[in-house]
Every structure is written in structure tokens, then in C-alpha cells.
Design a protein around this motif. Structure first.
Motif, PDB file in Angstrom:
ATOM      1  N   LEU A  57     -13.720 -47.644  21.507  1.00  0.00           N
ATOM      2  CA  LEU A  57     -14.977 -47.323  22.165  1.00  0.00           C
ATOM      3  C   LEU A  57     -16.166 -47.517  21.229  1.00  0.00           C
ATOM      4  N   VAL A  58     -16.021 -47.078  19.994  1.00  0.00           N
ATOM      5  CA  VAL A  58     -17.106 -47.245  19.014  1.00  0.00           C
ATOM      6  C   VAL A  58     -17.363 -48.729  18.768  1.00  0.00           C
ATOM      7  N   LYS A  59     -16.306 -49.485  18.593  1.00  0.00           N
ATOM      8  CA  LYS A  59     -16.449 -50.924  18.352  1.00  0.00           C
ATOM      9  C   LYS A  59     -17.081 -51.620  19.557  1.00  0.00           C
ATOM     10  N   ALA A  60     -16.650 -51.251  20.749  1.00  0.00           N
ATOM     11  CA  ALA A  60     -17.196 -51.858  21.972  1.00  0.00           C
ATOM     12  C   ALA A  60     -18.670 -51.521  22.145  1.00  0.00           C
ATOM     13  N   ALA A  61     -19.036 -50.260  21.921  1.00  0.00           N
ATOM     14  CA  ALA A  61     -20.437 -49.856  22.067  1.00  0.00           C
ATOM     15  C   ALA A  61     -21.314 -50.581  21.062  1.00  0.00           C
TER      16      ALA A  61
ATOM     17  N   PHE B 142     -16.526 -39.188  24.493  1.00  0.00           N
ATOM     18  CA  PHE B 142     -17.963 -39.176  24.214  1.00  0.00           C
ATOM     19  C   PHE B 142     -18.735 -38.863  25.494  1.00  0.00           C
ATOM     20  N   GLY B 143     -19.841 -38.152  25.347  1.00  0.00           N
ATOM     21  CA  GLY B 143     -20.651 -37.793  26.504  1.00  0.00           C
ATOM     22  C   GLY B 143     -21.619 -38.873  26.945  1.00  0.00           C
ATOM     23  N   SER B 144     -21.904 -39.846  26.066  1.00  0.00           N
ATOM     24  CA  SER B 144     -22.877 -40.890  26.389  1.00  0.00           C
ATOM     25  C   SER B 144     -22.722 -42.055  25.417  1.00  0.00           C
ATOM     26  N   VAL B 145     -23.369 -43.158  25.755  1.00  0.00           N
ATOM     27  CA  VAL B 145     -23.385 -44.310  24.856  1.00  0.00           C
ATOM     28  C   VAL B 145     -24.107 -43.931  23.561  1.00  0.00           C
ATOM     29  N   GLU B 146     -25.178 -43.138  23.683  1.00  0.00           N
ATOM     30  CA  GLU B 146     -25.921 -42.702  22.498  1.00  0.00           C
ATOM     31  C   GLU B 146     -25.015 -41.935  21.533  1.00  0.00           C
ATOM     32  N   GLU B 147     -24.137 -41.122  22.083  1.00  0.00           N
ATOM     33  CA  GLU B 147     -23.206 -40.355  21.251  1.00  0.00           C
ATOM     34  C   GLU B 147     -22.227 -41.281  20.533  1.00  0.00           C
ATOM     35  N   ILE B 148     -21.795 -42.324  21.214  1.00  0.00           N
ATOM     36  CA  ILE B 148     -20.888 -43.293  20.572  1.00  0.00           C
ATOM     37  C   ILE B 148     -21.612 -44.019  19.443  1.00  0.00           C
ATOM     38  N   LEU B 149     -22.855 -44.421  19.693  1.00  0.00           N
ATOM     39  CA  LEU B 149     -23.609 -45.132  18.663  1.00  0.00           C
ATOM     40  C   LEU B 149     -23.929 -44.229  17.479  1.00  0.00           C
TER      41      LEU B 149
ATOM     42  N   THR C 264     -11.504 -41.896  30.463  1.00  0.00           N
ATOM     43  CA  THR C 264     -11.061 -41.788  29.071  1.00  0.00           C
ATOM     44  C   THR C 264     -12.254 -41.848  28.136  1.00  0.00           C
ATOM     45  N   ALA C 265     -13.180 -42.751  28.420  1.00  0.00           N
ATOM     46  CA  ALA C 265     -14.382 -42.862  27.583  1.00  0.00           C
ATOM     47  C   ALA C 265     -15.145 -41.543  27.578  1.00  0.00           C
ATOM     48  N   TYR C 266     -15.299 -40.938  28.750  1.00  0.00           N
ATOM     49  CA  TYR C 266     -16.046 -39.677  28.844  1.00  0.00           C
ATOM     50  C   TYR C 266     -15.290 -38.503  28.225  1.00  0.00           C
TER      51      TYR C 266
ATOM     52  N   ALA D 282     -19.850 -47.336  31.494  1.00  0.00           N
ATOM     53  CA  ALA D 282     -18.848 -48.158  32.186  1.00  0.00           C
ATOM     54  C   ALA D 282     -18.658 -49.497  31.480  1.00  0.00           C
ATOM     55  N   ASP D 283     -19.760 -50.064  30.969  1.00  0.00           N
ATOM     56  CA  ASP D 283     -19.670 -51.332  30.222  1.00  0.00           C
ATOM     57  C   ASP D 283     -18.841 -51.155  28.958  1.00  0.00           C
ATOM     58  N   VAL D 284     -19.071 -50.035  28.269  1.00  0.00           N
ATOM     59  CA  VAL D 284     -18.347 -49.766  27.026  1.00  0.00           C
ATOM     60  C   VAL D 284     -16.857 -49.581  27.313  1.00  0.00           C
ATOM     61  N   ALA D 285     -16.556 -48.803  28.355  1.00  0.00           N
ATOM     62  CA  ALA D 285     -15.154 -48.559  28.714  1.00  0.00           C
ATOM     63  C   ALA D 285     -14.455 -49.874  29.063  1.00  0.00           C
TER      64      ALA D 285
END
Length: 198
Positions: free
Chosen positions: A12-16, A47-54, A42-44, A30-33
């Protein structure tokens, strides 16, 4: 943590990071997942958001900087130069996703509230900044020294100097460290006690 759980987090981190580097803030969970080949649920769970992954991505880069800083044997401005150069190298290596780990909240507010992706970077810079200030004959600047460094070494500005001005990583790092030392001197001298009544 179970190996499949850790694997999914890494994916997920790599994808984001990949998507943010290409599409900026328009990236959705959804794009990241989909890119990570995991279900959105699973993504949620991770992580709660894309910002959290980044933020996690930026934290991982900060850990690399911390490791480099802790192993460095130099002192003073030389140490600051080496750690800053390593930051520039890491930013360029990890790409434009580094630009999108920003917030509407100011740097100092986030640092003082304990934003983990900033505190790890601050830990990496604590000794270099303190020793550079001492070599310059200045008092330790505390987190305001980190604030000034962050302004100059913001990933967006690093890419701007590299791509628009055409500076090499070594050139832009040297110039930014020189600018930092000058700004640290000006910042510290302006805060001298005799100016407090103005």
C-alpha cells in the motif's frame, strides 16, 4: 505483525507513493488498493486515508535519514552538510511522492503535536543543527532551527532547483546549507534579548 499484514502495508505504501508521484493529491484510496492488489477494505484496515499512507512513506524516508545521521562521524557544519546532502539524495531517489506529504497545518504545529513523520526527521537533524549553530557561535535554535531547515529543504523546492534551475544534487545541497547558516544567524540575532522591547 503477521507477514501477510506487513506485506500488504508495504504494498500500500509503495502503491500510494507511485500514484502520488504521478497524479499528486488526486489519488483515492480505491486507486491505491487497486495498484497494491488488495481489497479496499484491506487498505482501510491499515490506513485511514491516502494522506496517512503518504505520511508513513515520509516516515520511512525519515528513518533512513536518522540512521545516516546517527552513524555520521563528522561534526559541526560538515555534519549538517553531510546529513542535508543525504536528505537531498533521499528526496530525489524517492521521487515526487515526497512533495505530496504536506498539510494545511504549519510545520511547527505539526512537529510540536508529535507528527511521527516529522519527529523522526527532527531527530535526525537535532545534532547537526545544534553543532552547526555552536560552530557559528550561536545558541541552539531548538525547533525553530528545524523550521528554517524545513523551509529550505522542502522536497518541492529541491525538485524546483534540480529541474528548473538545473542544479546538481551536490550544488543545491551546498547552496541550501549556506543559505541555512545565513538564515540561522539572522533568525537568532533578530531574537536577541535587546530587541525584545521593539
Amino acid at each position: 505483525m503477521r507477514s501477510d499484514t506487513e506485506r500488504n502495508r508495504r504494498r500500500l505504501v509503495k502503491a500510494a507513493a507511485f500514484l502520488a508521484g504521478r497524479h499528486g493529491t488526486a489519488v483515492k484510496m480505491a486507486d491505491v488498493a487497486e495498484r497494491a492488489e488488495v481489497a479496499a477494505a484491506t487498505a482501510y484496515r491499515h490506513f485511514g486515508s491516502v494522506e496517512e499512507i503518504l505520511a508513513e512513506y515520509r516516515f520511512d524516508v525519515g528513518l533512513r535519514l536518522l540512521t545516516f545521521s546517527q552513524r555520521a562521524e563528522s561534526h559541526g557544519i560538515t555534519l549538517l552538510d553531510e546529513v542535508s546532502r543525504e536528505w537531498v539524495r533521499l528526496v530525489v531517489k524517492h521521487g515526487r511522492a515526497m512533495v505530496h506529504t504536506r498539510s494545511g497545518e504549519g510545520y511547527l504545529a505539526r512537529l510540536r503535536s508529535g507528527a511521527h513523520y516529522l519527529t523522526v526527521q527532527a531527530d535526525a537533524l537535532a545534532r547537526p543543527i545544534a553543532e552547526a549553530a555552536e560552530e557559528l557561535g550561536l545558541p541552539a535554535p531548538g525547533d525553530e532551527g528545524h523550521f528554517l531547515w524545513n523551509i529550505l529543504f522542502d522536497p518541492r523546492e529541491i525538485f524546483d532547483l534540480k529541474d528548473t534551475v538545473g542544479l546538481s544534487e551536490a550544488q543545491l545541497s551546498r547552496r541550501l546549507v549556506a543559505a541555512y547558516c545565513g538564515s540561522l544567524r539572522g533568525w537568532t540575532l533578530d531574537g536577541a534579548p535587546e530587541d525584545a522591547d521593539r
